[in-house]
Design a protein around this motif. Structure first.
Motif, PDB file in Angstrom:
ATOM      1  N   HIS A  47      25.268 -54.463   5.817  1.00 24.46           N
ATOM      2  CA  HIS A  47      25.602 -53.412   6.457  1.00 24.46           C
ATOM      3  C   HIS A  47      25.924 -53.848   7.950  1.00 24.46           C
ATOM      4  O   HIS A  47      25.118 -53.586   8.808  1.00 24.46           O
ATOM      5  CB  HIS A  47      24.641 -52.060   6.375  1.00 24.46           C
ATOM      6  CG  HIS A  47      24.301 -51.499   5.138  1.00 24.46           C
ATOM      7  ND1 HIS A  47      25.546 -50.679   4.931  1.00 24.46           N
ATOM      8  CD2 HIS A  47      23.575 -51.848   3.960  1.00 24.46           C
ATOM      9  CE1 HIS A  47      25.037 -50.170   3.664  1.00 24.46           C
ATOM     10  NE2 HIS A  47      23.968 -50.698   3.041  1.00 24.46           N
ATOM     11  N   ALA A  48      27.074 -54.310   8.268  1.00 27.00           N
ATOM     12  CA  ALA A  48      27.570 -54.511   9.666  1.00 27.00           C
ATOM     13  C   ALA A  48      29.237 -54.678   9.831  1.00 27.00           C
ATOM     14  O   ALA A  48      29.529 -54.324   8.693  1.00 27.00           O
ATOM     15  CB  ALA A  48      27.180 -56.142   9.806  1.00 27.00           C
ATOM     16  N   LYS A  49      29.429 -54.502  10.961  1.00 28.29           N
ATOM     17  CA  LYS A  49      30.808 -54.305  10.965  1.00 28.29           C
ATOM     18  C   LYS A  49      31.635 -55.493  10.378  1.00 28.29           C
ATOM     19  O   LYS A  49      32.688 -55.040   9.810  1.00 28.29           O
ATOM     20  CB  LYS A  49      31.292 -54.214  12.790  1.00 28.29           C
ATOM     21  CG  LYS A  49      31.039 -52.561  12.802  1.00 28.29           C
ATOM     22  CD  LYS A  49      31.293 -52.466  14.345  1.00 28.29           C
ATOM     23  CE  LYS A  49      30.363 -51.075  14.861  1.00 28.29           C
ATOM     24  NZ  LYS A  49      29.076 -51.280  14.890  1.00 28.29           N
ATOM     25  N   GLU A  50      30.882 -56.775  10.511  1.00 25.20           N
ATOM     26  CA  GLU A  50      31.382 -57.843   9.976  1.00 25.20           C
ATOM     27  C   GLU A  50      30.196 -58.589   9.073  1.00 25.20           C
ATOM     28  O   GLU A  50      29.470 -59.309   9.650  1.00 25.20           O
ATOM     29  CB  GLU A  50      31.910 -58.981  11.043  1.00 25.20           C
ATOM     30  CG  GLU A  50      33.172 -58.413  11.680  1.00 25.20           C
ATOM     31  CD  GLU A  50      33.650 -59.130  12.871  1.00 25.20           C
ATOM     32  OE1 GLU A  50      33.164 -60.346  13.022  1.00 25.20           O
ATOM     33  OE2 GLU A  50      34.329 -58.617  13.709  1.00 25.20           O
TER      34      GLU A  50
ATOM     35  N   ALA B 233      33.836 -55.167   4.275  1.00 22.24           N
ATOM     36  CA  ALA B 233      33.794 -54.204   5.368  1.00 22.24           C
ATOM     37  C   ALA B 233      32.193 -53.642   4.905  1.00 22.24           C
ATOM     38  O   ALA B 233      31.680 -53.985   3.775  1.00 22.24           O
ATOM     39  CB  ALA B 233      34.642 -52.999   5.198  1.00 22.24           C
ATOM     40  N   ALA B 234      31.790 -52.867   6.037  1.00 28.25           N
ATOM     41  CA  ALA B 234      30.139 -52.301   5.621  1.00 28.25           C
ATOM     42  C   ALA B 234      30.188 -51.483   4.725  1.00 28.25           C
ATOM     43  O   ALA B 234      31.230 -50.539   4.414  1.00 28.25           O
ATOM     44  CB  ALA B 234      30.032 -51.717   6.899  1.00 28.25           C
TER      45      ALA B 234
ATOM     46  N   GLY C 203      30.626 -47.508   4.233  1.00 27.77           N
ATOM     47  CA  GLY C 203      31.023 -47.342   5.663  1.00 27.77           C
ATOM     48  C   GLY C 203      29.908 -47.224   6.437  1.00 27.77           C
ATOM     49  O   GLY C 203      30.135 -46.575   7.816  1.00 27.77           O
TER      50      GLY C 203
ATOM     51  N   ALA D   3      27.606 -49.293   9.000  1.00 30.74           N
ATOM     52  CA  ALA D   3      27.055 -50.367   9.548  1.00 30.74           C
ATOM     53  C   ALA D   3      25.868 -50.146  10.367  1.00 30.74           C
ATOM     54  O   ALA D   3      25.729 -49.048  10.929  1.00 30.74           O
ATOM     55  CB  ALA D   3      28.197 -50.771  10.604  1.00 30.74           C
TER      56      ALA D   3
ATOM     57  N   ASP E  79      24.258 -52.341  12.778  1.00 27.70           N
ATOM     58  CA  ASP E  79      24.150 -53.433  13.683  1.00 27.70           C
ATOM     59  C   ASP E  79      23.262 -53.136  14.976  1.00 27.70           C
ATOM     60  O   ASP E  79      22.555 -54.044  15.548  1.00 27.70           O
ATOM     61  CB  ASP E  79      25.562 -53.767  14.514  1.00 27.70           C
ATOM     62  CG  ASP E  79      26.574 -54.261  13.463  1.00 27.70           C
ATOM     63  OD1 ASP E  79      26.402 -55.432  12.977  1.00 27.70           O
ATOM     64  OD2 ASP E  79      27.492 -53.477  13.063  1.00 27.70           O
ATOM     65  N   THR E  80      23.085 -51.694  15.307  1.00 27.71           N
ATOM     66  CA  THR E  80      22.370 -51.108  16.419  1.00 27.71           C
ATOM     67  C   THR E  80      21.367 -50.277  15.847  1.00 27.71           C
ATOM     68  O   THR E  80      21.508 -49.730  14.838  1.00 27.71           O
ATOM     69  CB  THR E  80      23.068 -50.536  17.471  1.00 27.71           C
ATOM     70  OG1 THR E  80      23.796 -49.438  16.908  1.00 27.71           O
ATOM     71  CG2 THR E  80      24.293 -51.497  17.961  1.00 27.71           C
TER      72      THR E  80
ATOM     73  N   GLU F 149      22.877 -46.660  15.385  1.00 30.60           N
ATOM     74  CA  GLU F 149      23.566 -46.528  14.236  1.00 30.60           C
ATOM     75  C   GLU F 149      22.331 -46.246  12.962  1.00 30.60           C
ATOM     76  O   GLU F 149      22.610 -45.228  12.238  1.00 30.60           O
ATOM     77  CB  GLU F 149      24.218 -47.730  13.654  1.00 30.60           C
ATOM     78  CG  GLU F 149      25.589 -47.711  14.613  1.00 30.60           C
ATOM     79  CD  GLU F 149      26.328 -49.165  14.439  1.00 30.60           C
ATOM     80  OE1 GLU F 149      27.336 -49.125  14.429  1.00 30.60           O
ATOM     81  OE2 GLU F 149      25.595 -50.358  14.503  1.00 30.60           O
TER      82      GLU F 149
END
Ligand code: HEC
Length: 405
Positions: A340-343, A351-352, A355, A357, A359-360, A363
């Motif tokens: 689960h990350a943008k990349e 892709a995540a 949908g 992601a 990362d933070t 989110e």
């Protein structure tokens, strides 16, 4: 690139599979409808051997449909068979099973907490279940049990219940769901291929040779009728199972197999309402009962809410100790962000997934409810728990999510 292309492959096969399934079930519903709406034909048609007819208007024209008691005097040059709808549904479904579960993301299938399996052994077990149940069913339908429709129905339900339970002991919820669906779909296509088609071929042959149907043809027809009754009752459950494997609230539940069984029962019972209605017996109480059972199911499997959830979270927080933002950031990085990350760093994802992601922490808060459902209330995430997320981690995550609602 491989992950990207494999996503496309599965999307295209899925698209084809849905279309083939619509054509199959659609044709099957249409013929059931036809059979149940035939009227007594006029005398001149009866003389030709027609037992029922009906008129319909559709797409800018009138249609006159007639059903023969046995068959026409002379076989027409072009006779339409309805079998490729079923076969192509099964073939594309099998391709999907391989591309999504066996080659694509074995994480949907393998749950190390239930059973540690290699991808190959998981695939072999899955295929073993599908083939094994088909074999048992084919033996049963050739046994004296086939003479008693009700008893056979009960045995079939019990058999599917055992398979459902067993698959849940071996596979992750999502993989178990899809395999129950694949088992049922295979039985249905087996019914077409191994029973209904041979019976129709025998009938066509009889009519071509101008004979009356003999004992063998009559027996084949009786069994074909039983098979098609089974297929009829399985249509609504199988479609529900196929779409419900996108809902973790169902398959991610600790009692996923019971939920599946309940849904199978309710949807098959709902089909009974339509079957009776087609015969002119109108029993709204059946649909009402199905509705009530569904509402009860929704209530029984609901995640804890309000006070109950707050109390649970407070207890969890106490057990987990003080949970800091840094703790959660590191927990999510370890157990979720590989996918689960943008990349995503995981080679399986381009892709995540879904949908989502993560990362933070913002989110994480944004997907609060979904994460609570997928990783705290159920153990659906991390997929296959490849990262080894512990109960302790889940409690911490739950407490933090509760505090950041
Ligand atoms: C190995 C890869 C992987 C890891 C690790 C992983 N996920 Fe997922 N996640 C997926 C995939 C794939 C889906 C889509 C599943 C589907 O469609 O059923 C998904 C879906 C989800 C969803 C959406 C479920 C829904 O409602 O449909 C949530 C929420 C989620 N993951 C949260 C998490 C959290 C939280 C973690 C870490 C604790 C995590 N995931 C770890 C692969 C992963």
């Amino acid at each position: 690139m491989a992950a990207y292309l494999s996503e496309w492959l599965s999307l295209l096969i899925r698209w084809f599979h849905v279309i083939a399934g619509v054509a199959w079930i659609g044709a099957s519903f249409y013929f059931i409808w036809l059979d149940n709406h035939l009227e007594d034909p006029p005398e001149w048609k009866k003389k030709k051997g027609i037992k029922g007819d009906l008129w319909a208007v559709h797409g800018g024209g009138f249609y006159e449909v007639a059903k023969y008691k046995l068959g026409p005097e002379k076989m027409p040059g072009i006779l339409h068979w309805f079998k490729w709808e079923a076969y192509s549904t099964w073939l594309s479904g099998t391709a999907l099973l391989f591309s999504v579960y066996y080659f694509g993301s074995p994480g949907y299938l393998i749950d190390n907490a239930k059973m540690e399996l290699s991808t190959l052994s998981a695939a072999l077990i899955g295929l073993g279940f599908i083939g094994g149940v088909l074999l048992v069913y084919e033996l049963l339908i050739r046994s004296p049990l086939a003479r008693n429709g009700m008893a056979f129905g009960a045995v079939l339900f019990a058999l599917l219940l055992v398979v459902d339970w067993a698959l849940f002991q071996v596979f992750a919820g999502r993989g178990a769901f899809i395999h129950v669906g694949a088992v049922i779909g295979t039985l249905m296509v087996g019914n077409v291929f191994l029973g209904i088609m041979p019976s129709q071929r025998a009938l066509v042959e009889t009519v071509e040779q101008g004979r009356e149907p003999d004992e063998r043809v009559a027996q084949l027809a009786a069994l074909a009728k039983l098979r098609s009754t089974h297929n009829n009752y399985l249509t609504l459950p199988v479609i529900f199972i196929m779409i419900s494997n996108h809902y973790p609230m169902l398959y991610g539940h600790a009692h996923g197999w019971l939920i599946l069984a309940a849904i199978g029962f309710i949807t098959a019972f709902a089909r009974h309402f339509f079957n009776l209605k087609h015969r002119g017996v109108y029993r709204p109480s059946i649909i009402l009962a199905c509705g009530i059972m569904t509402v009860i199911l929704i209530g029984v499997i609901a995640p804890p809410t309000g006070k109950q959830a707050a109390a649970q979270a407070a207890a969890a927080a106490e057990a987990a100790g003080e949970v800091s933002d840094a703790d959660i950031h590191s927990l999510v990085s370890t157990h979720c962000a590989g996918c689960h990350a943008k990349e995503p760093s995981s080679p399986a994802f381009q892709a995540a997934p879904a949908g989502i992601a993560l990362d933070t922490l913002d989110e994480v808060v944004q997907h609060n409810d979904q994460i609570m459902q997928a990783a705290v209330n159920s153990q659906y995430m991390p997929l296959g728990n490849t990262t080894g997320m512990t109960e302790e981690d889940r409690k911490k995550l739950g407490a933090w999510l509760q505090a950041h609602k």
